[in-house]
Design a protein around this motif. Sequence first.
Motif, PDB file in Angstrom:
ATOM      1  N   ILE A  32      34.762  35.904  39.078  1.00 43.07           N
ATOM      2  CA  ILE A  32      36.001  35.173  39.300  1.00 43.07           C
ATOM      3  C   ILE A  32      37.147  36.169  39.460  1.00 43.07           C
ATOM      4  O   ILE A  32      37.346  37.042  38.625  1.00 43.07           O
ATOM      5  CB  ILE A  32      36.291  34.212  38.132  1.00 43.07           C
ATOM      6  N   THR A  33      37.898  35.989  40.553  1.00 48.40           N
ATOM      7  CA  THR A  33      39.026  36.884  40.804  1.00 48.40           C
ATOM      8  C   THR A  33      40.251  36.496  39.970  1.00 48.40           C
ATOM      9  O   THR A  33      40.971  37.368  39.476  1.00 48.40           O
ATOM     10  CB  THR A  33      39.409  36.872  42.287  1.00 48.40           C
ATOM     11  N   HIS A  34      40.473  35.185  39.822  1.00 47.79           N
ATOM     12  CA  HIS A  34      41.611  34.683  39.046  1.00 47.79           C
ATOM     13  C   HIS A  34      41.441  33.174  38.881  1.00 47.79           C
ATOM     14  O   HIS A  34      40.635  32.550  39.591  1.00 47.79           O
ATOM     15  CB  HIS A  34      42.938  35.043  39.713  1.00 47.79           C
ATOM     16  N   PRO A  35      42.195  32.553  37.967  1.00 45.62           N
ATOM     17  CA  PRO A  35      41.894  31.172  37.587  1.00 45.62           C
ATOM     18  C   PRO A  35      42.633  30.083  38.358  1.00 45.62           C
ATOM     19  O   PRO A  35      42.779  28.972  37.844  1.00 45.62           O
ATOM     20  CB  PRO A  35      42.276  31.151  36.101  1.00 45.62           C
ATOM     21  N   HIS A  36      43.106  30.359  39.565  1.00 46.75           N
ATOM     22  CA  HIS A  36      43.701  29.272  40.334  1.00 46.75           C
ATOM     23  C   HIS A  36      42.616  28.284  40.760  1.00 46.75           C
ATOM     24  O   HIS A  36      41.460  28.656  40.961  1.00 46.75           O
ATOM     25  CB  HIS A  36      44.455  29.819  41.541  1.00 46.75           C
ATOM     26  N   LYS A  37      43.031  27.036  40.929  1.00 47.16           N
ATOM     27  CA  LYS A  37      42.083  25.938  41.148  1.00 47.16           C
ATOM     28  C   LYS A  37      41.129  26.209  42.309  1.00 47.16           C
ATOM     29  O   LYS A  37      39.939  25.891  42.231  1.00 47.16           O
ATOM     30  CB  LYS A  37      42.873  24.657  41.417  1.00 47.16           C
ATOM     31  N   ASN A  75      38.283  38.219  34.033  1.00 50.43           N
ATOM     32  CA  ASN A  75      39.173  38.802  33.023  1.00 50.43           C
ATOM     33  C   ASN A  75      39.606  37.734  32.018  1.00 50.43           C
ATOM     34  O   ASN A  75      39.237  36.563  32.141  1.00 50.43           O
ATOM     35  CB  ASN A  75      40.369  39.497  33.680  1.00 50.43           C
ATOM     36  N   LYS A  76      40.361  38.127  31.025  1.00 54.14           N
ATOM     37  CA  LYS A  76      40.731  37.211  29.944  1.00 54.14           C
ATOM     38  C   LYS A  76      41.457  35.984  30.480  1.00 54.14           C
ATOM     39  O   LYS A  76      41.198  34.847  30.040  1.00 54.14           O
ATOM     40  CB  LYS A  76      41.617  37.931  28.927  1.00 54.14           C
ATOM     41  N   LEU A  77      42.346  36.172  31.441  1.00 45.02           N
ATOM     42  CA  LEU A  77      43.091  35.058  32.014  1.00 45.02           C
ATOM     43  C   LEU A  77      42.151  34.081  32.706  1.00 45.02           C
ATOM     44  O   LEU A  77      42.284  32.852  32.575  1.00 45.02           O
ATOM     45  CB  LEU A  77      44.122  35.601  33.012  1.00 45.02           C
ATOM     46  N   SER A  78      41.171  34.604  33.421  1.00 46.62           N
ATOM     47  CA  SER A  78      40.210  33.744  34.126  1.00 46.62           C
ATOM     48  C   SER A  78      39.309  32.995  33.158  1.00 46.62           C
ATOM     49  O   SER A  78      39.008  31.804  33.361  1.00 46.62           O
ATOM     50  CB  SER A  78      39.366  34.583  35.090  1.00 46.62           C
ATOM     51  N   ILE A  79      38.870  33.670  32.101  1.00 42.19           N
ATOM     52  CA  ILE A  79      38.029  33.018  31.098  1.00 42.19           C
ATOM     53  C   ILE A  79      38.763  31.832  30.465  1.00 42.19           C
ATOM     54  O   ILE A  79      38.207  30.742  30.306  1.00 42.19           O
ATOM     55  CB  ILE A  79      37.595  34.021  30.019  1.00 42.19           C
ATOM     56  N   THR A  80      40.035  32.043  30.139  1.00 39.60           N
ATOM     57  CA  THR A  80      40.840  30.957  29.575  1.00 39.60           C
ATOM     58  C   THR A  80      40.983  29.820  30.573  1.00 39.60           C
ATOM     59  O   THR A  80      40.868  28.636  30.209  1.00 39.60           O
ATOM     60  CB  THR A  80      42.231  31.480  29.176  1.00 39.60           C
ATOM     61  N   ILE A 117      27.071  27.424  30.762  1.00 37.62           N
ATOM     62  CA  ILE A 117      27.797  28.588  31.286  1.00 37.62           C
ATOM     63  C   ILE A 117      27.868  29.667  30.203  1.00 37.62           C
ATOM     64  O   ILE A 117      28.238  29.378  29.057  1.00 37.62           O
ATOM     65  CB  ILE A 117      29.237  28.221  31.692  1.00 37.62           C
ATOM     66  N   THR A 118      27.512  30.883  30.560  1.00 40.47           N
ATOM     67  CA  THR A 118      27.745  32.026  29.680  1.00 40.47           C
ATOM     68  C   THR A 118      28.893  32.833  30.256  1.00 40.47           C
ATOM     69  O   THR A 118      28.810  33.323  31.391  1.00 40.47           O
ATOM     70  CB  THR A 118      26.497  32.922  29.563  1.00 40.47           C
ATOM     71  N   LEU A 119      29.964  32.945  29.503  1.00 38.06           N
ATOM     72  CA  LEU A 119      31.162  33.642  29.960  1.00 38.06           C
ATOM     73  C   LEU A 119      31.138  35.104  29.526  1.00 38.06           C
ATOM     74  O   LEU A 119      30.825  35.407  28.373  1.00 38.06           O
ATOM     75  CB  LEU A 119      32.420  32.966  29.417  1.00 38.06           C
ATOM     76  N   HIS A 120      31.482  35.988  30.445  1.00 41.68           N
ATOM     77  CA  HIS A 120      31.563  37.419  30.165  1.00 41.68           C
ATOM     78  C   HIS A 120      32.983  37.883  30.492  1.00 41.68           C
ATOM     79  O   HIS A 120      33.386  37.866  31.660  1.00 41.68           O
ATOM     80  CB  HIS A 120      30.573  38.208  31.022  1.00 41.68           C
TER      81      HIS A 120
END
Length: 258
Positions: A77-82, A107-112, A133-136
């Motif tokens: 994931i590059t970033h958490p935009h929809k 990254n932390k922002l994407s995981i959140t 889902i396993t988050l890294h």
Amino acid sequence: MSYPPINITFLGTGTSSGVPMVGCDCEVCTSTDSKDTRLRSSILVSSATTTIVVDATPDFRYQMLRERIKSIDAVLITHPHKDHIAGIDDTRPFQFFQRLPTQVYGNKLSITGIKNEIPYAFEAIRYPGVPAITLHEITLTPFYIGDLYIVPILVWHHKMPVYGFRFGKFTYITDANKIDEAEKDKIRGSEVVVLNALRNESHISHFTLNEAVEMVHELGVKRAYFTHISHQLGRHSNVMDNLPDGIGLAYDRLKISV
């Protein structure tokens, strides 16, 4: 370091609204050229033994069906935009057939952002059938997925930190309008780079077409493709006629090898 040959498929090359845009009758949105039809931006990166999707868009299900993808090893994931995480729920069939949770890296922002997008997948008592889902959580430290060594690259989407990724001689960056000097050094030496080029007019958080061209020249990369394209940029064929040698617009289902 020896790097395995990789194949890249552009699953989508459009901006957040996709092209054609709902309700629009401009010359791009009504074009009969298949290269002017763009799903939300994502790529598939594969070696002989490893398959990775970069970003799970709202079009993820159709993208996987269209390319007849039977299994994946991870989603980056590059970033958490929809438009980059909305398809994560649609990884469920892979979990059923592979009998493994889907490995998702960000990254932390994407995981959140992912936890907020599909909170039901991370509850203590999970409803039957929800995604496994396993988050890294990753940082800028390089890491391996299978036989692919991945170098994260920090870029800026206005004030949001976004991760690009380098796979050997191939670098993929979307949703950016600024790259710090130290991060540019991570890109230099790539044979192929992908950058976002939203439109011709200035934008608060995306490279314009001219800015993307200037960045390619600054980085000294011989071959470049632009993605995350809006209908405002113009028709594929018209834009291609005016691009410098070695630079082209990516389009859905374009396949390249590095």
